[in-house]
Scaffold this active site. Structure first.
Site, PDB file in Angstrom:
ATOM      1  N   GLY A 165      92.808 -33.286  37.955  1.00  0.00           N
ATOM      2  CA  GLY A 165      92.598 -31.841  37.834  1.00  0.00           C
ATOM      3  C   GLY A 165      91.335 -31.403  37.129  1.00  0.00           C
ATOM      4  N   GLY A 189      88.353 -32.907  37.914  1.00  0.00           N
ATOM      5  CA  GLY A 189      87.246 -33.371  38.741  1.00  0.00           C
ATOM      6  C   GLY A 189      86.692 -34.705  38.278  1.00  0.00           C
ATOM      7  N   SER A 203      87.173 -37.770  39.346  1.00  0.00           N
ATOM      8  CA  SER A 203      86.685 -38.687  40.383  1.00  0.00           C
ATOM      9  C   SER A 203      85.317 -38.223  40.893  1.00  0.00           C
ATOM     10  CB  SER A 203      87.696 -38.803  41.531  1.00  0.00           C
ATOM     11  OG  SER A 203      87.963 -37.551  42.122  1.00  0.00           O
ATOM     12  N   ALA A 251      83.092 -36.334  39.346  1.00  0.00           N
ATOM     13  CA  ALA A 251      82.082 -36.490  38.290  1.00  0.00           C
ATOM     14  C   ALA A 251      81.601 -37.930  38.249  1.00  0.00           C
ATOM     15  CB  ALA A 251      82.657 -36.077  36.938  1.00  0.00           C
ATOM     16  N   ASP A 254      84.766 -30.361  44.750  1.00  0.00           N
ATOM     17  CA  ASP A 254      84.665 -31.085  43.475  1.00  0.00           C
ATOM     18  C   ASP A 254      83.294 -31.730  43.306  1.00  0.00           C
ATOM     19  OD1 ASP A 254      87.295 -30.418  43.151  1.00  0.00           O
ATOM     20  OD2 ASP A 254      87.946 -32.432  42.581  1.00  0.00           O
TER      21      ASP A 254
HETATM   22  O1  PMV Z   1      92.915 -32.538  41.918  1.00  0.00           O
HETATM   23  P1  PMV Z   1      91.478 -32.141  41.992  1.00  0.00           P
HETATM   24  O2  PMV Z   1      90.971 -31.490  40.767  1.00  0.00           O
HETATM   25  O3  PMV Z   1      90.584 -33.215  42.464  1.00  0.00           O
HETATM   26  O4  PMV Z   1      91.347 -30.960  43.061  1.00  0.00           O
HETATM   27  C1  PMV Z   1      91.788 -31.076  44.366  1.00  0.00           C
HETATM   28  C2  PMV Z   1      91.497 -29.799  45.093  1.00  0.00           C
HETATM   29  C3  PMV Z   1      92.214 -29.628  46.411  1.00  0.00           C
HETATM   30  O5  PMV Z   1      91.862 -28.343  46.896  1.00  0.00           O
HETATM   31  C4  PMV Z   1      93.714 -29.681  46.248  1.00  0.00           C
HETATM   32  C5  PMV Z   1      91.814 -30.687  47.428  1.00  0.00           C
HETATM   33  C6  PMV Z   1      90.395 -30.561  47.922  1.00  0.00           C
HETATM   34  O6  PMV Z   1      89.924 -31.555  48.505  1.00  0.00           O
HETATM   35  O7  PMV Z   1      89.772 -29.491  47.796  1.00  0.00           O
END
Ligand code: PMV
Length: 309
Positions: free
Chosen positions: A98, A100, A102, A104, A145
């Site tokens: 959540g 970011g 990965s 980063a 991300d």
């Molecule tokens: O879990 P995070 O922070 O990597 O975010 C994923 C975001 C999503 O919208 C759920 C997936 C995406 O690829 O955008």
């Protein structure tokens, strides 16, 4: 030795909806991952991952990380059988769902490779390589991300071919608190769940998706005029929509309510959901402290940072 960094991020609006071409808004946060790359003897690559972590995250993501690094090396055109390397990861961004983490790390590794091998990658090229690396973690990443991780700042993002990215101006950085559920979430599974439910209940989901689309425009306008009350209210509304598509969790809902009860302008889950982090908009040090302390008192870890950095 080559060194590079990538920003952590928070999705302020429309995670999940973004996968289907609905605009989303994300921001870099004040924490980063640093990567270093060194040439070594032998063949292949090794990694020493010294990032701080949510317990279990690195072990859980090890296969994804290996896949991701192979993809990054391929995209960067580096043959580790000819030039073996050691990769080191560090920095103050927590390896957690959540924030970011990965993306980063992908941007940081791409930059470190560029320096080590004199490749002269532009930010655009770093972003492309980080996107390839993200595929190892996400399957079908939207690209939001890696874009925030690479460029920083506040970003309006619409997925497409090519994706539309616009940097948004924020008058000044704003305090936020990110509450960590401590649950290592599986973004791939969360995204697949939405896809399945969307296919099974098209009418219900179309209506929710229309609302998300409208909300993105309102949020952008509110951010651009620094109307933080409205931004907070729209974050609350966005959380409701995310609950409706079933990607929130009990812990996330608890932290969201706790933040609001302690004076946050608004709060929502952020990222893939089903665990990971939530974000509370807490302009000013005082309310930020109060919200963070309330979370810590309940046994949750709180990350104190800012958006628009
Ligand atoms: O879990 P995070 O922070 O990597 O975010 C994923 C975001 C999503 O919208 C759920 C997936 C995406 O690829 O955008």
């Amino acid at each position: 030795m080559g060194e590079g960094s990538g920003y952590g991020k928070v999705i302020l609006f429309n995670e999940h909806f973004v996968v289907y071409g609905i605009p989303a808004i994300a921001s870099a946060i004040g924490s980063k991952t640093i990567a270093r790359v060194d040439k070594t003897e032998g063949t292949g690559w090794t990694i020493k991952d010294e990032r701080p972590e949510t317990p279990g995250y690195k072990k859980n993501k090890m296969d994804h990380q290996n896949d991701s690094i192979e993809r990054i090396l391929k995209a960067a055109g580096i043959d580790v059988n000819q030039t073996p390397i050691n990769i080191y990861l560090g920095g103050d961004l927590k390896a957690a769902s959540g924030v970011g983490a990965s993306a980063a790390s992908c941007a940081a590794i791409a930059r470190a490779l560029s320096v080590q091998f004199n490749l002269g990658f532009s930010d655009e090229r770093v972003n492309e390589i980080a996107y390839e690396g993200e595929k190892g973690y996400h399957g079908t990443p939207s690209g939001i991300d890696n874009t925030a991780a690479t460029f920083g700042g506040l970003i309006w993002f619409k997925r497409g071919d090519p994706s539309f990215i616009k940097r948004l101006a924020l008058k000044q950085p704003v305090e936020i608190v990110m509450g960590n559920t401590g649950v290592v979430a599986n973004t791939k599974a969360a995204v697949a769940g939405v896809k399945e439910r969307k296919e099974n209940e098209p009418e219900k989901y179309d209506k929710i998706f229309d609302e998300a689309k409208e909300l993105a425009q309102k949020a952008r306008s509110a951010l651009e005029v620094h109307d933080l009350q409205t931004v907070g209210q729209l974050m609350n509304k966005n959380h409701e929509l995310l609950q409706q598509i079933e990607v929130s969790s009990q812990d996330l809902d608890f932290l969201v309510k706790l933040a609001r009860d302690n004076g946050a302008h608004g709060a929502k889950m952020t990222g893939g959901g089903l665990g990971g982090y939530m974000v509370a908009l807490t302009p000013g040090k005082e309310v930020q402290e109060k919200v963070a302390q309330a979370m810590e008192k309940e046994g949750f870890e709180a990350l104190i940072t800012k958006i628009g950095v």
